[in-house]
Design a protein around this motif. Structure first.
Motif, PDB file in Angstrom:
ATOM      1  N   SER A   1      65.868  26.001 -12.617  1.00  0.00           N
ATOM      2  CA  SER A   1      65.400  26.853 -13.706  1.00  0.00           C
ATOM      3  C   SER A   1      64.650  28.080 -13.187  1.00  0.00           C
ATOM      4  O   SER A   1      64.079  28.058 -12.090  1.00  0.00           O
ATOM      5  CB  SER A   1      64.469  26.053 -14.629  1.00  0.00           C
ATOM      6  OG  SER A   1      63.243  25.783 -13.954  1.00  0.00           O
TER       7      SER A   1
ATOM      8  N   TRP B   1      60.296  30.862 -10.301  1.00  0.00           N
ATOM      9  CA  TRP B   1      59.134  31.731 -10.495  1.00  0.00           C
ATOM     10  C   TRP B   1      57.875  31.124  -9.864  1.00  0.00           C
ATOM     11  O   TRP B   1      57.094  31.815  -9.218  1.00  0.00           O
ATOM     12  CB  TRP B   1      58.917  31.995 -11.983  1.00  0.00           C
ATOM     13  CG  TRP B   1      57.765  32.907 -12.276  1.00  0.00           C
ATOM     14  CD1 TRP B   1      56.521  32.554 -12.723  1.00  0.00           C
ATOM     15  CD2 TRP B   1      57.738  34.326 -12.120  1.00  0.00           C
ATOM     16  NE1 TRP B   1      55.725  33.660 -12.865  1.00  0.00           N
ATOM     17  CE2 TRP B   1      56.440  34.766 -12.494  1.00  0.00           C
ATOM     18  CE3 TRP B   1      58.670  35.270 -11.703  1.00  0.00           C
ATOM     19  CZ2 TRP B   1      56.077  36.115 -12.472  1.00  0.00           C
ATOM     20  CZ3 TRP B   1      58.301  36.608 -11.679  1.00  0.00           C
ATOM     21  CH2 TRP B   1      57.012  37.013 -12.049  1.00  0.00           C
ATOM     22  N   GLN B   2      57.686  29.838 -10.052  1.00  0.00           N
ATOM     23  CA  GLN B   2      56.528  29.170  -9.452  1.00  0.00           C
ATOM     24  C   GLN B   2      56.560  29.289  -7.930  1.00  0.00           C
ATOM     25  O   GLN B   2      55.533  29.521  -7.296  1.00  0.00           O
ATOM     26  CB  GLN B   2      56.497  27.696  -9.857  1.00  0.00           C
ATOM     27  CG  GLN B   2      56.161  27.483 -11.314  1.00  0.00           C
ATOM     28  CD  GLN B   2      56.308  26.036 -11.731  1.00  0.00           C
ATOM     29  OE1 GLN B   2      56.112  25.129 -10.931  1.00  0.00           O
ATOM     30  NE2 GLN B   2      56.654  25.820 -12.993  1.00  0.00           N
TER      31      GLN B   2
ATOM     32  N   SER C   1      61.909  29.015 -14.299  1.00  0.00           N
ATOM     33  CA  SER C   1      60.515  28.588 -14.239  1.00  0.00           C
ATOM     34  C   SER C   1      60.187  28.012 -12.865  1.00  0.00           C
ATOM     35  O   SER C   1      59.151  28.343 -12.270  1.00  0.00           O
ATOM     36  CB  SER C   1      60.228  27.564 -15.331  1.00  0.00           C
ATOM     37  OG  SER C   1      58.896  27.111 -15.249  1.00  0.00           O
TER      38      SER C   1
ATOM     39  N   GLU D   1      58.374  35.201 -15.159  1.00  0.00           N
ATOM     40  CA  GLU D   1      59.662  34.530 -15.005  1.00  0.00           C
ATOM     41  C   GLU D   1      60.836  35.493 -15.028  1.00  0.00           C
ATOM     42  O   GLU D   1      61.973  35.098 -15.288  1.00  0.00           O
ATOM     43  CB  GLU D   1      59.838  33.414 -16.033  1.00  0.00           C
ATOM     44  CG  GLU D   1      58.826  32.307 -15.821  1.00  0.00           C
ATOM     45  CD  GLU D   1      59.116  31.048 -16.590  1.00  0.00           C
ATOM     46  OE1 GLU D   1      60.248  30.874 -17.087  1.00  0.00           O
ATOM     47  OE2 GLU D   1      58.197  30.218 -16.689  1.00  0.00           O
TER      48      GLU D   1
END
Length: 145
Positions: free
Chosen positions: A15, A20-21, A17, A71
Motif C-alpha cells: 500500500s 510512505w511510512q 501507506s 502519502e
C-alpha cells in the motif's frame, strides 16, 4: 554527459501507506536508507543532518523538507557540509493496482564536485537503483509480514 535528473521508478505490491511510512519515519529510514538518520519529520521546513561514511571519508548530509503531500509527494533539498552543490530529491507515490508506484527524482546532482567519484552521476544512479530496487523492496517485504 547527461546533466538531467536521476529518475528511478518502482512498483511495489504494498500500500501507499506502508511505502510512505518507509519514506518518512526515521526508525524505518535507518533500516533501508541511511543508518545514521537520527530524526526526520515529513513537515515543511524540517531540517536534519547526519554523517555517512563512504570509503573512510565522512559526508555530512543536510536535508530540508520543502514540500509534503501525505502519502503522495515528498520533496527535500539535499546538500553536503563543506562541498559546493545543491540538489533536490522528490518522491512521488501513487496507488497502482493492488500496490504502489514510486518515482524518485534527484535533480541538481551535477552541481556537486565532479572530481569526487562519490558525486558522479553513475554513482548516484547505481546508489538509487540499489536503494529502491533492493534495500527498500527487502525492507517493505519484511515489515509487511
Amino acid at each position: 554527459m547527461n546533466q538531467g535528473p536521476i529518475i528511478v521508478a518502482c512498483e511495489y505490491p504494498y500500500s501507499t501507506s506502508l511505502v510512505w511510512q518507509a519514506l518518512t519515519r526515521p526508525e524505518q529510514l535507518r533500516q533501508w536508507l541511511f543508518e545514521p538518520i537520527d530524526e526526520f519529520k515529513a513537515e515543511v521546513s524540517f531540517t536534519t543532518q547526519f554523517d555517512v561514511c563512504v570509503e573512510e571519508q565522512s559526508y555530512t548530509h543536510l536535508w530540508e523538507v520543502s514540500e509534503v503531500q501525505p502519502e503522495s509527494r515528498l520533496v527535500y533539498r539535499w546538500r553536503y557540509v563543506g562541498y559546493d552543490g545543491d540538489s533536490s530529491v522528490c518522491w512521488q507515490l501513487r496507488p497502482a493496482g493492488k500496490g504502489s508506484h514510486l518515482v524518485l527524482t534527484h535533480s541538481g546532482v551535477e552541481s556537486f564536485p565532479q572530481d569526487d567519484p562519490i558525486f558522479a552521476r553513475e554513482t548516484g544512479v547505481a546508489g538509487w537503483e540499489y536503494l529502491l530496487n533492493k534495500s527498500l523492496r527487502s525492507f517493505l517485504e519484511r515489515v509487511s509480514k
